[in-house]
Motif scaffolding. Structure first.
Motif, PDB file in Angstrom:
ATOM      1  N   GLY A 130      -3.759  10.576 -22.133  1.00 15.58           N
ATOM      2  CA  GLY A 130      -3.647   9.252 -22.722  1.00 15.58           C
ATOM      3  C   GLY A 130      -2.240   8.855 -23.124  1.00 15.58           C
ATOM      4  N   ILE A 131      -1.259   9.753 -22.894  1.00 19.03           N
ATOM      5  CA  ILE A 131       0.130   9.470 -23.251  1.00 19.03           C
ATOM      6  C   ILE A 131       0.917   9.154 -21.982  1.00 19.03           C
ATOM      7  CG2 ILE A 131       2.226  10.372 -24.309  1.00 19.03           C
ATOM      8  CD1 ILE A 131       0.487  12.203 -25.975  1.00 19.03           C
ATOM      9  N   SER A 132       1.647   8.042 -21.980  1.00 19.02           N
ATOM     10  CA  SER A 132       2.439   7.631 -20.823  1.00 19.02           C
ATOM     11  C   SER A 132       3.814   8.284 -20.886  1.00 19.02           C
ATOM     12  CB  SER A 132       2.580   6.108 -20.804  1.00 19.02           C
ATOM     13  OG  SER A 132       3.419   5.717 -19.726  1.00 19.02           O
ATOM     14  N   ILE A 133       4.211   8.929 -19.796  1.00 24.00           N
ATOM     15  CA  ILE A 133       5.537   9.544 -19.725  1.00 24.00           C
ATOM     16  C   ILE A 133       6.231   9.073 -18.451  1.00 24.00           C
ATOM     17  CG2 ILE A 133       4.825  11.590 -21.005  1.00 24.00           C
ATOM     18  CD1 ILE A 133       4.824  13.105 -18.338  1.00 24.00           C
ATOM     19  N   ASN A 134       7.565   8.990 -18.513  1.00 22.41           N
ATOM     20  CA  ASN A 134       8.371   8.606 -17.355  1.00 22.41           C
ATOM     21  C   ASN A 134       9.633   9.470 -17.364  1.00 22.41           C
ATOM     22  OD1 ASN A 134      10.260   7.228 -15.571  1.00 22.41           O
ATOM     23  ND2 ASN A 134       8.823   5.517 -15.604  1.00 22.41           N
ATOM     24  N   MET A 135       9.568  10.568 -16.622  1.00 20.30           N
ATOM     25  CA  MET A 135      10.663  11.530 -16.625  1.00 20.30           C
ATOM     26  C   MET A 135      11.925  10.935 -16.002  1.00 20.30           C
ATOM     27  SD  MET A 135       9.779  14.255 -18.174  1.00 20.30           S
ATOM     28  CE  MET A 135      11.151  15.288 -17.675  1.00 20.30           C
ATOM     29  N   GLY A 136      11.760  10.051 -15.009  1.00 22.05           N
ATOM     30  CA  GLY A 136      12.926   9.431 -14.396  1.00 22.05           C
ATOM     31  C   GLY A 136      13.734   8.640 -15.397  1.00 22.05           C
ATOM     32  N   GLN A 137      13.045   7.867 -16.222  1.00 23.24           N
ATOM     33  CA  GLN A 137      13.735   7.086 -17.240  1.00 23.24           C
ATOM     34  C   GLN A 137      14.335   7.987 -18.303  1.00 23.24           C
ATOM     35  OE1 GLN A 137      14.302   3.768 -17.082  1.00 23.24           O
ATOM     36  NE2 GLN A 137      15.633   4.157 -18.833  1.00 23.24           N
ATOM     37  N   ASN A 138      13.638   9.082 -18.611  1.00 22.29           N
ATOM     38  CA  ASN A 138      14.168  10.034 -19.597  1.00 22.29           C
ATOM     39  C   ASN A 138      15.497  10.628 -19.122  1.00 22.29           C
ATOM     40  OD1 ASN A 138      11.951   9.577 -21.158  1.00 22.29           O
ATOM     41  ND2 ASN A 138      10.882  11.449 -20.582  1.00 22.29           N
ATOM     42  N   ASP A 143       6.912   9.429  -7.376  1.00 22.36           N
ATOM     43  CA  ASP A 143       5.945  10.407  -7.897  1.00 22.36           C
ATOM     44  C   ASP A 143       6.621  11.516  -8.704  1.00 22.36           C
ATOM     45  OD1 ASP A 143       7.276  11.568  -5.810  1.00 22.36           O
ATOM     46  OD2 ASP A 143       5.496  12.334  -4.789  1.00 22.36           O
ATOM     47  N   PHE A 144       7.806  11.265  -9.218  1.00 25.20           N
ATOM     48  CA  PHE A 144       8.552  12.308  -9.920  1.00 25.20           C
ATOM     49  C   PHE A 144       7.801  12.788 -11.162  1.00 25.20           C
ATOM     50  CE2 PHE A 144      12.042  13.755 -12.757  1.00 25.20           C
ATOM     51  CZ  PHE A 144      12.513  14.776 -11.961  1.00 25.20           C
ATOM     52  N   GLN A 166      19.215  20.274 -16.774  1.00 24.61           N
ATOM     53  CA  GLN A 166      18.809  19.465 -17.917  1.00 24.61           C
ATOM     54  C   GLN A 166      17.330  19.109 -17.822  1.00 24.61           C
ATOM     55  OE1 GLN A 166      20.614  15.555 -18.196  1.00 24.61           O
ATOM     56  NE2 GLN A 166      20.571  15.626 -20.412  1.00 24.61           N
ATOM     57  N   VAL A 167      16.869  18.737 -16.617  1.00 20.72           N
ATOM     58  CA  VAL A 167      15.451  18.400 -16.420  1.00 20.72           C
ATOM     59  C   VAL A 167      14.578  19.615 -16.700  1.00 20.72           C
ATOM     60  CG1 VAL A 167      13.726  17.701 -14.727  1.00 20.72           C
ATOM     61  CG2 VAL A 167      15.945  16.560 -14.779  1.00 20.72           C
ATOM     62  N   ASN A 168      14.951  20.765 -16.131  1.00 17.59           N
ATOM     63  CA  ASN A 168      14.163  21.979 -16.340  1.00 17.59           C
ATOM     64  C   ASN A 168      14.137  22.368 -17.807  1.00 17.59           C
ATOM     65  OD1 ASN A 168      13.728  22.113 -13.605  1.00 17.59           O
ATOM     66  ND2 ASN A 168      15.378  23.563 -13.219  1.00 17.59           N
ATOM     67  N   SER A 169      15.287  22.285 -18.452  1.00 16.31           N
ATOM     68  CA  SER A 169      15.373  22.648 -19.867  1.00 16.31           C
ATOM     69  C   SER A 169      14.498  21.738 -20.721  1.00 16.31           C
ATOM     70  CB  SER A 169      16.821  22.587 -20.329  1.00 16.31           C
ATOM     71  OG  SER A 169      16.913  22.837 -21.705  1.00 16.31           O
ATOM     72  N   THR A 170      14.567  20.418 -20.455  1.00 15.64           N
ATOM     73  CA  THR A 170      13.767  19.468 -21.225  1.00 15.64           C
ATOM     74  C   THR A 170      12.287  19.713 -21.018  1.00 15.64           C
ATOM     75  OG1 THR A 170      15.520  17.824 -21.023  1.00 15.64           O
ATOM     76  CG2 THR A 170      13.338  17.014 -21.615  1.00 15.64           C
TER      77      THR A 170
END
Length: 587
Positions: free
Chosen positions: A70-78, A118-119, A162-166
């Protein structure tokens, strides 16, 4: 010795009387210094943040995001949000992915990082059966510059880390927070007290329930005995009837309490779900039986005879209940044993420590568990200072090469020295080369130290290394020219090219082709540069003097070429010179 001095003095008298000659000598002293200074300045700090921040790298995201619980996430924007605070590269954030890629082809950007649609979905695919690795599309223009792709590749690696760490940090924080939630829920239901852990309290509660089951077993045994003998049942019923209802009701409340504990422990996944389910079913059946006993006693209205009759008809149910109770007791004992084993294990102690940690700190630790503390040995402030030894040595070689190209090495008889030997001519003319070479070395080192401002732990030794280098290089090329004429000058150029490529000047010698690794130890550049590096970064033992000592060996070889090898080559050089003049175009 007299002729040597006469040749030298006669040369400088002629130079001092000729303005053009004086200007040329001054130019010869200055040119090598300019060559070194411009190169050192151009390489001063190309990998520093101020420099790399001017390298443009496009970033664009087509990520549509994903939903997780139910939580929206957008890793690209992050990722874009994180890069906006990163100044190591000149990030350019494009709204259109196609514009970012086209910019790389056009040469507007050195590289581009694209987050596909689809990231985020693939980032969270580990929660599903169809797990797949997310990918960041990386485009790099390798035609535009040879070094830039190496810098942008590091930027790509930094983004990936950075992506992997986050991602790892977020997962770790979520797990710890979930464990904290279970612990808080347990506290709300009274499953913790003082310094006891949840497992300690649950074990204590279950031991209490086990003792209650033993009491229930005693009650059921007594009830079953009642059904065996009517007279005994009436007598026993007469004895227990006043307190029977309260006893059963008390036991019923105990069962209810135990069922509440089971609900809490099952919700927190503290006890194995299969074990807790069986235990709950058994307690439910016993609770139903206890309700039936209370009902039977109520139906008797205090009539012992009627109660005895009803008990006899329920004898089979009581026996079944006792069987269930015995099975439940065995399961309870087994569960207690398992809980004690878990509590005594080292893994449980580690789990308790993890639950007690701060979620943010633990997430940060797991995402990057190892920190490297760098201790710089012979630290050098910047790239320009590190390359100063190479460009200084190269400029001295170029200076010596210009000298033999402009000043004649051959000595003609003059009034001051009508007759002289080959050795006298060799050293008499070389003094002029030596002095101009020393002026070149002094000027370039003073400029390096006080104009450019390179790092140097020992300025005097830096100059001394340059002075000895100038002596070796000038006499080496002077001897080649004396022995082989213009061919010797050409050899000096070839040797310089080989040294620039194969003396470990810009790249470690270990990464160069095998042919360079084999000739590395036989090149004068190697020892001249190493001696200067000792004065820039710091000296180790006697290495500085060792390098200068080996460098002087090349001077001995040069003298041998100029005095010995030159004699049999003299007639050959005359023929070559004669042929050149006949061509009408060659100098």
């Amino acid at each position: 010795m007299k002729n040597i001095c006469n040749i030298f003095l006669a040369d400088w008298k002629r130079i001092s009387k000729n303005v053009v000659a004086v200007v040329v000598v001054i130019g010869l002293a200055i040119l090598p210094a300019l060559y070194a200074w411009f190169n050192i300045l151009s390489n001063w700090d190309p990998y520093g943040q101020e420099a790399t921040s001017r390298i443009k790298v496009a970033v664009a995201s087509a990520d549509k995001g994903a939903m997780v619980d139910g939580i929206s996430i957008n890793m690209g924007q992050n990722i874009i949000d994180a890069l906006q605070t990163n100044n190591t590269i000149g990030w350019v954030f494009e709204d259109d992915t196609e514009a970012a890629v086209n910019g790389v082809y056009a040469g507007d950007y050195y590289a581009a990082l694209i987050m596909p649609e689809d990231f985020s979905e693939k980032m969270t695919s580990f929660l599903t059966e169809d797990m797949s690795h997310p990918q960041i599309e990386y485009y790099t223009n390798q035609k535009k510059n040879a070094i830039a792709p190496k810098i942008t590749d590091k930027a790509k690696t930094a983004v990936q880390q950075q992506v992997n760490s986050t991602f790892i940090s977020t997962v770790a924080e979520s797990l710890v927070k979930a464990a904290d939630g279970v612990d808080d829920a347990a506290k709300e239901h009274g499953i913790t007290s003082g310094n006891q852990t949840v497992l300690d309290v649950v074990t204590t509660k279950m031991e209490l329930v086990s003792r209650q089951l033993e009491a229930y077993d005693t009650i059921l045994t007594a009830l079953i005995s009642v059904t065996d003998s009517a007279s005994s049942a009436i007598n026993m019923a007469g004895q227990v009837s006043p307190d029977m209802s309260q006893t059963v009701l008390g036991n019923q409340r105990a069962l209810d309490a135990m069922q509440d504990i089971l609900k809490i422990t099952s919700a927190g996944n503290i006890i194995n779900s299969g074990v807790s389910g069986d235990l709950a079913d058994g307690l439910g059946r016993i609770s139903g039986t206890m309700d039936s006993i209370i009902g039977i006693y109520a139906q008797a209205d205090g009539n012992i005879g009627r109660f005895s009759s009803l008990i006899s008809s329920a004898r089979i149910n009581l026996q079944d209940t006792k069987s269930i109770l015995n099975e439940l007791q065995e399961e309870m004992d087994e569960t207690l044993t398992q809980l004690n084993d878990i509590r005594d294990s080292g893994n449980y102690e580690m789990l308790l420590r993890l639950i007690g940690l701060d979620a943010d700190k633990l997430g940060s630790f797991i995402s990057s568990p190892v920190e490297i503390e760098t201790e710089k040995i012979y630290p050098v402030e910047n790239y320009g200072s590190a390359m100063a030894s190479f460009y200084t040595v190269l400029s001295i070689w170029v200076g010596a090469l210009i000298l033999v190209a402009i000043i004649h090495v051959g000595v003609r008889p003059q009034k001051e020295h009508p007759q002289f030997s080959h050795t006298e001519a060799f050293f008499g003319r070389y003094i002029t080369f030596f002095l101009i070479g020393q002026a070149q070395a002094l000027l370039v080192t003073l400029g390096d130290l006080y104009y450019i401002g390179i790092q140097c732990v020992s300025p005097f030794k830096f100059w001394l290394a340059a002075a000895i280098t100038s002596f070796v290089f000038s006499i080496f090329m002077y001897s080649l020219t004396v022995a082989f004429g213009n061919v010797g000058e050409a050899l000096a150029v070839v040797i310089m090219v080989i040294q620039v490529a194969g003396a470990g000047c810009t790249f470690p010698i270990e990464v160069l082709p095998e042919v360079y690794r084999k000739i590395y130890e036989y090149l004068p550049f190697t020892y001249a540069m190493n001696a200067m590096k000792e004065t820039v970064g710091g000296q180790y033992g006697m290495d500085y003097w060792k390098y200068l000592g080996i460098l002087l060996i090349f001077a001995v070889i040069a003298v041998f070429i100029g005095l010995v090898v030159a004699i049999p080559c003299k007639k050959l050089n005359e023929k070559i010179e004669h042929s050149k003049h006949k061509s009408g175009v060659m100098i």
